[in-house]
Write a protein that holds these residues in place. Structure first.
Motif, PDB file in Angstrom:
ATOM      1  N   LYS A  73       8.001  60.905 -38.404  1.00 34.27           N
ATOM      2  CA  LYS A  73       9.120  60.011 -38.441  1.00 34.27           C
ATOM      3  C   LYS A  73       9.180  58.969 -37.331  1.00 34.27           C
ATOM      4  N   SER A 113      10.146  63.046 -47.867  1.00 30.30           N
ATOM      5  CA  SER A 113       9.082  62.332 -49.043  1.00 30.30           C
ATOM      6  C   SER A 113       9.986  61.738 -50.409  1.00 30.30           C
ATOM      7  N   GLU A 126       0.342  65.818 -47.690  1.00 28.18           N
ATOM      8  CA  GLU A 126       0.466  64.894 -46.500  1.00 28.18           C
ATOM      9  C   GLU A 126       1.864  64.709 -46.400  1.00 28.18           C
ATOM     10  N   THR A 127       2.161  64.534 -44.973  1.00 34.96           N
ATOM     11  CA  THR A 127       3.452  64.068 -44.790  1.00 34.96           C
ATOM     12  C   THR A 127       3.417  63.120 -43.934  1.00 34.96           C
ATOM     13  N   ALA A 128       4.471  62.255 -43.453  1.00 37.05           N
ATOM     14  CA  ALA A 128       4.450  61.013 -42.611  1.00 37.05           C
ATOM     15  C   ALA A 128       5.685  61.486 -41.526  1.00 37.05           C
ATOM     16  N   PHE A 167       9.093  64.851 -39.404  1.00 37.92           N
ATOM     17  CA  PHE A 167       8.674  64.183 -40.610  1.00 37.92           C
ATOM     18  C   PHE A 167       9.653  63.568 -41.528  1.00 37.92           C
ATOM     19  N   GLU A 168       9.183  62.505 -41.981  1.00 35.25           N
ATOM     20  CA  GLU A 168       9.956  61.691 -43.067  1.00 35.25           C
ATOM     21  C   GLU A 168      10.095  62.602 -43.982  1.00 35.25           C
ATOM     22  N   ASN A 199       5.395  57.023 -38.859  1.00 38.06           N
ATOM     23  CA  ASN A 199       4.962  56.771 -40.365  1.00 38.06           C
ATOM     24  C   ASN A 199       3.572  57.240 -40.415  1.00 38.06           C
ATOM     25  N   GLU A 200       2.942  57.636 -39.328  1.00 40.49           N
ATOM     26  CA  GLU A 200       1.460  58.110 -39.560  1.00 40.49           C
ATOM     27  C   GLU A 200       1.363  59.360 -40.702  1.00 40.49           C
ATOM     28  N   LYS A 201       0.252  59.327 -41.524  1.00 41.50           N
ATOM     29  CA  LYS A 201       0.043  60.263 -42.435  1.00 41.50           C
ATOM     30  C   LYS A 201      -0.534  61.600 -41.570  1.00 41.50           C
ATOM     31  N   TYR A 229      -1.747  64.921 -51.512  1.00 44.22           N
ATOM     32  CA  TYR A 229      -2.452  64.221 -50.856  1.00 44.22           C
ATOM     33  C   TYR A 229      -3.455  63.391 -51.618  1.00 44.22           C
TER      34      TYR A 229
END
Length: 183
Positions: free
Chosen positions: A118, A101, A114-116, A98-99, A121-123, A168
């Protein structure tokens, strides 16, 4: 399926299925999704469903209502989060998926976060089952998540560093192009 915690509910470990079970005292039994090797020693002992368990269940359920999902799935996620909180062995963080935040939100127990990813970039939606200083134990709050080395399914646990999590925000309905032109 709407379930209400009851003082007759009992936790027990089923040796045949190698799973933690919750007897709902009405002929229904909830089976945990976690394998025996992920559970602490206390999960192998029978115990009552406590007032603290009920409070946690209601806390999880209340937060999960932000997500559009059937009541059966909501109950499953809330009960598995409760089991993760009470009975799961500690996990190591796996935040490399994950990216970081850019929001400075401090996660709290039962929060939908939520997280994105890497790569894309999908949530991704998670429920915080347990809060730590640096990382939170989270359960996947969507049907599945394809990662580069494995696929997670609904309620799978993952420990994620807090700096990867953000609050979220429910997506609003897409606007109609027809009405965008109206003055």
């Amino acid at each position: 399926m709407i379930i209400k915690p009851d003082d007759r509910w009992r936790w027990y470990f089923d040796d045949e299925q190698q799973k933690l079970m919750l007897d709902l005292a009405n002929g229904m039994i909830f089976r945990s999704r976690f394998p025996s090797k992920m559970l602490s020693a206390t999960a192998h002992q029978s115990s009552p469903f406590t007032v603290d368990d009920a409070a946690l269940y209601y806390g999880y359920d209340e937060q999960i209502r932000q997500i559009d999902m059937p009541s059966e799935s909501r109950a499953e996620l809330a009960l598995n989060a409760l089991i993760a909180h009470r009975f799961l062995k500690p996990l190591m963080p796996k935040s490399w998926y994950f990216e970081v935040s850019h929001s400075s939100t401090r996660p709290y127990l039962a929060q939908v976060v939520e997280t994105a990813l890497k790569d894309s970039n999908e949530k991704v939606l998670f429920l915080v089952a347990e809060v730590g200083e640096q990382a939170c134990l989270c359960l996947l709050a969507q049907p599945q998540l394809a990662l580069f080395d494995r696929t997670l399914t609904f309620c799978d646990p993952l420990k994620i560093m807090n700096d990867r999590l953000s609050e979220y925000h429910k997506q609003s309905e897409p606007r109609s192009f027809l009405y965008e032109k109206v003055i």
